[in-house]
Design a protein around this motif. Sequence first.
Motif, PDB file in Angstrom:
ATOM      1  N   LEU A   4      34.275 -65.729 -15.990  1.00 56.87           N
ATOM      2  CA  LEU A   4      33.806 -67.064 -15.586  1.00 56.87           C
ATOM      3  C   LEU A   4      33.187 -67.010 -14.200  1.00 56.87           C
ATOM      4  O   LEU A   4      32.150 -67.616 -13.943  1.00 56.87           O
ATOM      5  CB  LEU A   4      34.967 -68.064 -15.586  1.00 56.87           C
ATOM      6  CG  LEU A   4      35.476 -68.506 -16.954  1.00 56.87           C
ATOM      7  CD1 LEU A   4      36.568 -69.537 -16.795  1.00 56.87           C
ATOM      8  CD2 LEU A   4      34.352 -69.047 -17.796  1.00 56.87           C
ATOM      9  N   PHE A   5      33.856 -66.257 -13.311  1.00 60.32           N
ATOM     10  CA  PHE A   5      33.367 -66.112 -11.939  1.00 60.32           C
ATOM     11  C   PHE A   5      31.960 -65.509 -11.942  1.00 60.32           C
ATOM     12  O   PHE A   5      31.072 -65.942 -11.218  1.00 60.32           O
ATOM     13  CB  PHE A   5      34.341 -65.234 -11.151  1.00 60.32           C
ATOM     14  CG  PHE A   5      33.965 -65.056  -9.719  1.00 60.32           C
ATOM     15  CD1 PHE A   5      34.039 -66.124  -8.836  1.00 60.32           C
ATOM     16  CD2 PHE A   5      33.532 -63.829  -9.248  1.00 60.32           C
ATOM     17  CE1 PHE A   5      33.685 -65.974  -7.517  1.00 60.32           C
ATOM     18  CE2 PHE A   5      33.168 -63.669  -7.935  1.00 60.32           C
ATOM     19  CZ  PHE A   5      33.252 -64.736  -7.060  1.00 60.32           C
ATOM     20  N   VAL A   8      29.433 -68.140 -13.046  1.00 61.94           N
ATOM     21  CA  VAL A   8      29.112 -69.093 -11.976  1.00 61.94           C
ATOM     22  C   VAL A   8      28.172 -68.448 -10.962  1.00 61.94           C
ATOM     23  O   VAL A   8      27.129 -69.002 -10.601  1.00 61.94           O
ATOM     24  CB  VAL A   8      30.402 -69.581 -11.268  1.00 61.94           C
ATOM     25  CG1 VAL A   8      30.047 -70.411 -10.047  1.00 61.94           C
ATOM     26  CG2 VAL A   8      31.248 -70.402 -12.219  1.00 61.94           C
ATOM     27  N   TYR A 128      27.525 -69.404 -25.264  1.00 58.75           N
ATOM     28  CA  TYR A 128      28.756 -69.592 -24.495  1.00 58.75           C
ATOM     29  C   TYR A 128      29.723 -70.502 -25.240  1.00 58.75           C
ATOM     30  O   TYR A 128      29.298 -71.390 -25.962  1.00 58.75           O
ATOM     31  CB  TYR A 128      28.439 -70.250 -23.146  1.00 58.75           C
ATOM     32  CG  TYR A 128      27.785 -69.341 -22.149  1.00 58.75           C
ATOM     33  CD1 TYR A 128      28.145 -68.001 -22.043  1.00 58.75           C
ATOM     34  CD2 TYR A 128      26.811 -69.843 -21.289  1.00 58.75           C
ATOM     35  CE1 TYR A 128      27.542 -67.185 -21.106  1.00 58.75           C
ATOM     36  CE2 TYR A 128      26.201 -69.027 -20.354  1.00 58.75           C
ATOM     37  CZ  TYR A 128      26.571 -67.694 -20.267  1.00 58.75           C
ATOM     38  OH  TYR A 128      25.970 -66.888 -19.347  1.00 58.75           O
ATOM     39  N   VAL A 131      34.262 -73.525 -22.268  1.00 59.62           N
ATOM     40  CA  VAL A 131      34.638 -73.296 -20.865  1.00 59.62           C
ATOM     41  C   VAL A 131      33.540 -72.535 -20.124  1.00 59.62           C
ATOM     42  O   VAL A 131      33.169 -72.872 -18.992  1.00 59.62           O
ATOM     43  CB  VAL A 131      35.991 -72.535 -20.788  1.00 59.62           C
ATOM     44  CG1 VAL A 131      36.362 -72.281 -19.341  1.00 59.62           C
ATOM     45  CG2 VAL A 131      37.073 -73.333 -21.489  1.00 59.62           C
ATOM     46  N   SER A 132      32.972 -71.532 -20.783  1.00 56.60           N
ATOM     47  CA  SER A 132      31.895 -70.766 -20.143  1.00 56.60           C
ATOM     48  C   SER A 132      30.681 -71.656 -19.894  1.00 56.60           C
ATOM     49  O   SER A 132      29.998 -71.525 -18.875  1.00 56.60           O
ATOM     50  CB  SER A 132      31.477 -69.605 -21.031  1.00 56.60           C
ATOM     51  OG  SER A 132      32.586 -68.816 -21.344  1.00 56.60           O
ATOM     52  N   ALA A 135      31.304 -73.588 -16.846  1.00 55.06           N
ATOM     53  CA  ALA A 135      31.163 -72.724 -15.674  1.00 55.06           C
ATOM     54  C   ALA A 135      29.693 -72.499 -15.353  1.00 55.06           C
ATOM     55  O   ALA A 135      29.264 -72.554 -14.193  1.00 55.06           O
ATOM     56  CB  ALA A 135      31.858 -71.389 -15.924  1.00 55.06           C
ATOM     57  N   ASN A 136      28.905 -72.279 -16.404  1.00 54.88           N
ATOM     58  CA  ASN A 136      27.471 -72.059 -16.212  1.00 54.88           C
ATOM     59  C   ASN A 136      26.816 -73.293 -15.603  1.00 54.88           C
ATOM     60  O   ASN A 136      25.983 -73.187 -14.696  1.00 54.88           O
ATOM     61  CB  ASN A 136      26.824 -71.718 -17.562  1.00 54.88           C
ATOM     62  CG  ASN A 136      25.412 -71.195 -17.399  1.00 54.88           C
ATOM     63  OD1 ASN A 136      25.093 -70.549 -16.400  1.00 54.88           O
ATOM     64  ND2 ASN A 136      24.567 -71.490 -18.366  1.00 54.88           N
ATOM     65  N   LEU A 138      28.273 -75.585 -13.757  1.00 58.76           N
ATOM     66  CA  LEU A 138      28.722 -75.691 -12.365  1.00 58.76           C
ATOM     67  C   LEU A 138      27.891 -74.760 -11.479  1.00 58.76           C
ATOM     68  O   LEU A 138      27.398 -75.145 -10.415  1.00 58.76           O
ATOM     69  CB  LEU A 138      30.207 -75.354 -12.265  1.00 58.76           C
ATOM     70  CG  LEU A 138      30.801 -75.409 -10.861  1.00 58.76           C
ATOM     71  CD1 LEU A 138      30.882 -76.849 -10.389  1.00 58.76           C
ATOM     72  CD2 LEU A 138      32.178 -74.768 -10.815  1.00 58.76           C
ATOM     73  N   GLY A 139      27.725 -73.513 -11.955  1.00 55.83           N
ATOM     74  CA  GLY A 139      26.938 -72.535 -11.200  1.00 55.83           C
ATOM     75  C   GLY A 139      25.510 -72.998 -11.019  1.00 55.83           C
ATOM     76  O   GLY A 139      24.942 -72.894  -9.929  1.00 55.83           O
TER      77      GLY A 139
END
Lengths: 193, 262
Positions: A4-5, A8, A128, A131-132, A135-136, A138-139
């Motif tokens: 996930l990190f 992002v 994705y 959740v992914s 995250a994407n 958000l990034g």
Amino acid sequence: MNNLFLIVLGAMLVNNFVLSQFLGICPFLGVSKKLGSAVGMSLAVTFVMLMATAVTWPIQTFVLDPNDLGYLQTIVFILVIASLVQLVEIVLKRFVPPLHKSLGIYLPLITTNCAVLGVTILNIDEGYDFVSSMANSLGAGLGFLIAMVMFAGVRERLETADIPEGLRGIPSTLIAAALVSLSFFGFQGLFGL
Amino acid sequence: MEAIWLAVGVAAAVAALAGVILAVASVALAVPKDEKVEALREALPGANCGACGFSGCDGYAEAMAHDGAAVGLCSPGGEACVAATSEILGVTGNVVKKTAFVRCGGCDALAPKAFEYIGVPSCAAAVKFYGGDKACSYGCLGYGDCVKVCTFEALSIENGIAKVDASRCVGCGMCATACPKSLLAVADAKTAAVVACNNRDKGAVARKACKTACIGCMKCQKVCEHDAIKVENFLASVDPDKCTGCGKCVEACPQGCVRIVG
């Protein structure tokens, strides 16, 4: 978690929406004159991206895909995002007036922001999970924030620079945007993404 | 054929659902519009100059309706605006006319330049370069940042320094914020003495930089019968509430930097 990190960070730097994928150029050039409004706009975009992903991902997965209607993606997503932004505006106005006051003027602009539609469609294309996808988004939103803040700084310097008459205004802004974009080219290949 | 109907059906269903949700939300979550605020907003001039101290005409209308802000803070609107807003709110009030003045008298003939400045013709840019090209580091640079922000065409640059046209000035104070040397002061428009200088250096230093600088000689303070003029940090300042505009200080000033306005 590590994955996930990476998603992002990848969306923020390597595939920066504005500077690498050239999505959402309109607000990037339109609202980057002042640092304050640039931050306000970016936060509003990040917020709408997250909301839009939370709504469009289930629609794609549970409504369109089972019925073999993938080709309706664009029109349905535009529809959903536009009404979602309107709904968010109404809710904010009623329950969080201060937030509505600071984000209010930017929300209608976001309705037609291609970066929001772009991130929702890319989430599906990349395959994705939910959740992914979040995250994407958000990034992507944070990447938009970085680009806006950086460019607002550049433009505030441009304001007082002595520029030849033919290049004043939009031409010099576009050249500056190209240079900032070029600098983000350096992130290509980071983490092998 | 069936596929087409399904596609049309899904798209229509999503659209209808979104429409219904929005319609319900707009009715259920509607924020009642305050008619008083709307009426007040109509009565204000709409220049959004910020003279009232609020974020603009909308902000001032809101503050008058809800937070009990006083009527008559709008100097551009003048008497007509006060009458209209007082009527809506059912109160009485009067407007105090304000005007700006330039706290510098160092025109080209009296205040020499320290060096030749070639760059962007703007005070804000010139200040970044050794505080500007004027020998007096407090004085008006005359690149007209105040002229550019004035909505009412009340400012001009004459003989290298800013000049206020009192008949046009509405006292909004936009110029006071724009001036990087903070030379423009906004005060109630009345007949009173003003000090057209902002130089806080010692007398000898100030005199070298500008022939009309305040040197802090205290002559105006001694001659004033109303205790209205004070010298602090080698610079005289007038208390407009005490000043009667008698003009004794003007006669006493050896540098000619005290003047009567209004």
